[in-house]
Write a protein that holds these residues in place. Sequence first.
Motif, mmCIF file in Angstrom:
data_model
loop_
_atom_site.group_PDB
_atom_site.id
_atom_site.type_symbol
_atom_site.label_atom_id
_atom_site.label_comp_id
_atom_site.label_asym_id
_atom_site.label_seq_id
_atom_site.Cartn_x
_atom_site.Cartn_y
_atom_site.Cartn_z
ATOM 1 N N ARG A 1 1.009 -1.297 0.050
ATOM 2 C CA ARG A 1 -0.105 0.033 0.040
ATOM 3 C C ARG A 1 0.704 1.350 -0.069
ATOM 4 N N GLY A 2 1.619 1.266 -0.898
ATOM 5 C CA GLY A 2 2.465 2.545 -1.128
ATOM 6 C C GLY A 2 3.619 2.662 -0.097
ATOM 7 N N HIS A 3 3.927 1.520 0.570
ATOM 8 C CA HIS A 3 5.087 1.567 1.619
ATOM 9 C C HIS A 3 5.942 0.335 1.359
ATOM 10 N N ILE A 4 7.249 0.649 1.605
ATOM 11 C CA ILE A 4 8.315 -0.475 1.444
ATOM 12 C C ILE A 4 8.519 -0.795 2.905
ATOM 13 N N VAL A 5 8.144 -2.320 3.228
ATOM 14 C CA VAL A 5 8.561 -2.818 4.388
ATOM 15 C C VAL A 5 9.685 -3.730 4.382
ATOM 16 N N GLN A 6 10.427 -3.803 5.572
ATOM 17 C CA GLN A 6 11.724 -4.556 5.462
ATOM 18 C C GLN A 6 12.148 -5.041 6.840
ATOM 19 N N GLY A 7 12.285 -6.141 7.286
ATOM 20 C CA GLY A 7 12.817 -6.408 8.426
ATOM 21 C C GLY A 7 14.612 -6.415 8.217
ATOM 22 N N ALA A 8 15.087 -6.230 9.679
ATOM 23 C CA ALA A 8 16.442 -6.171 9.593
ATOM 24 C C ALA A 8 16.981 -6.612 11.156
ATOM 25 N N ARG A 9 17.996 -7.389 11.179
ATOM 26 C CA ARG A 9 18.704 -7.595 12.265
ATOM 27 C C ARG A 9 20.141 -6.765 12.170
ATOM 28 N N VAL A 10 20.338 -5.963 13.316
ATOM 29 C CA VAL A 10 21.491 -5.312 13.543
ATOM 30 C C VAL A 10 22.214 -5.742 14.752
ATOM 31 N N TYR A 11 23.423 -6.264 14.345
ATOM 32 C CA TYR A 11 24.380 -6.966 15.334
ATOM 33 C C TYR A 11 25.497 -5.737 15.784
ATOM 34 N N SER A 12 25.567 -5.578 17.125
ATOM 35 C CA SER A 12 26.663 -4.692 17.706
ATOM 36 C C SER A 12 27.758 -5.438 18.074
ATOM 37 N N THR A 13 29.022 -4.906 18.085
ATOM 38 C CA THR A 13 30.286 -5.439 18.785
ATOM 39 C C THR A 13 29.933 -5.685 20.162
ATOM 40 N N SER A 14 29.068 -5.166 20.805
ATOM 41 C CA SER A 14 28.916 -5.463 22.366
ATOM 42 C C SER A 14 28.294 -6.680 22.326
ATOM 43 N N GLY A 15 27.925 -7.391 21.434
ATOM 44 C CA GLY A 15 27.025 -8.556 21.428
ATOM 45 C C GLY A 15 25.327 -8.458 21.483
ATOM 46 N N VAL A 16 25.056 -7.195 21.513
ATOM 47 C CA VAL A 16 23.665 -6.934 21.427
ATOM 48 C C VAL A 16 22.950 -7.215 19.926
ATOM 49 N N ALA A 17 22.139 -8.185 19.748
ATOM 50 C CA ALA A 17 21.282 -8.150 18.528
ATOM 51 C C ALA A 17 20.109 -7.486 18.429
ATOM 52 N N LEU A 18 19.808 -6.894 17.620
ATOM 53 C CA LEU A 18 18.483 -6.104 17.706
ATOM 54 C C LEU A 18 17.954 -6.373 16.329
ATOM 55 N N ASP A 19 16.487 -6.605 16.519
ATOM 56 C CA ASP A 19 15.655 -7.095 15.224
ATOM 57 C C ASP A 19 14.644 -5.657 15.195
ATOM 58 N N LEU A 20 14.470 -5.193 13.941
ATOM 59 C CA LEU A 20 13.656 -4.020 13.786
ATOM 60 C C LEU A 20 12.939 -4.148 12.466
ATOM 61 N N LEU A 21 11.763 -3.549 12.093
ATOM 62 C CA LEU A 21 11.075 -3.576 11.115
ATOM 63 C C LEU A 21 10.685 -2.204 10.539
ATOM 64 N N ILE A 22 11.292 -2.007 9.391
ATOM 65 C CA ILE A 22 11.080 -0.397 8.780
ATOM 66 C C ILE A 22 10.019 -0.490 7.945
ATOM 67 N N LYS A 23 9.433 0.619 7.854
ATOM 68 C CA LYS A 23 8.060 0.826 7.027
ATOM 69 C C LYS A 23 8.268 2.615 6.456
ATOM 70 N N ARG A 24 8.536 2.338 5.453
ATOM 71 C CA ARG A 24 8.757 3.596 4.521
ATOM 72 C C ARG A 24 8.159 3.943 3.309
ATOM 73 N N PRO A 25 7.835 5.327 3.082
ATOM 74 C CA PRO A 25 6.990 5.583 1.730
ATOM 75 C C PRO A 25 7.911 4.907 0.383
ATOM 76 N N ALA A 26 7.056 4.590 -0.459
ATOM 77 C CA ALA A 26 7.763 4.042 -1.658
ATOM 78 C C ALA A 26 8.350 5.137 -2.548
#
Length: 316
Positions: free
Chosen positions: A59-84
């Motif tokens: 519906r006019g948006h780009i939706v994409q998941g991501a996992r970001v890894y830090s050097t500290s060992g923290v792993a973060l899951d996020l979901l991005i929703k942005r205008p196309a």
Amino acid sequence: MVRMKLRALWHVVAATALAVMVVVSAIVVWLRHDDPVPRFSERRGRIATVTLDSATVERGHIVQGARVYSTSGVALDLLIKRPAHGRPGPLVVLLGGHATGRSAARLVPDTRGRVVVALSYPYAGPHRMNPLEVLRWAPAIRRGLLDAPPAVQIALDYLLAQPYIDRREVHGMGASLGTPFMTVAAAIDPRITHVWSVHGAGNSRAMLTHNAKESVPDVLAPLTGFLADVLVAGPYLSPERWVGQVSPRPFHMINATADERLPRHTIMTLYDAAAEPKSLTWLPGLHVQRNRPEVVRGLVSAVFDRMDSETLPGDR
């Protein structure tokens, strides 16, 4: 004979209760002396790698998941929703309930030109468990919650380097459980230009005690609330301790008039601790976690209406 058996049983119960009290007391002493604040910078670390899911167009948006890894060992899951359309847009970083996690971005039907990113808590254990399982998972739960403010910073480290983000306007939105951790993140990270508390409050101990009455007898609620507050590092991270550092950036609260989870005085504790500029808007309804998805979407729309406003005076 019966008396002897009853006496023996009583001694077993008493000894068990004493052992539980000793264990709980030891846990409390350990937790209360584990000040998380010096750990924030260390746990933020630097971005090591990023894994992107396949993007979809909805519906006019780009939706994409991501996992970001830090050097500290923290792993973060996020979901991005942005205008196309691809033009840079203001950023809204959303931290909500522990169960909803990054899927909260899907509750925003129209980002209105903004980039909405919802985060999951950096915790990999179960979300529903019995009391014994809570004790087993307590260290992981606490670690995940304490890592939430630096996780917000890790997300910003990644997102603010993307070409589709307008770095001049960054909204940090904490919903329900997310309010304390987003408030702390905003207090320590000036890149967040606007802070939003949606169905959030201060005085974490009083709030947890109030909610404990759903699952334990009233007489045990104060102890349960105290232990839960220590578990989530409430003595350090309760948002009224941090919200004053948000100023001169605006701090806005959206709360429900019939919120059964947040006593009114805990809401006012947070609002009164905030410095100007600040606002408090009351909307009808129950706590956000008790609402149907369509009601939550209506609440998100109301928040976006406030974001679209040229001025946001307090309407307490």
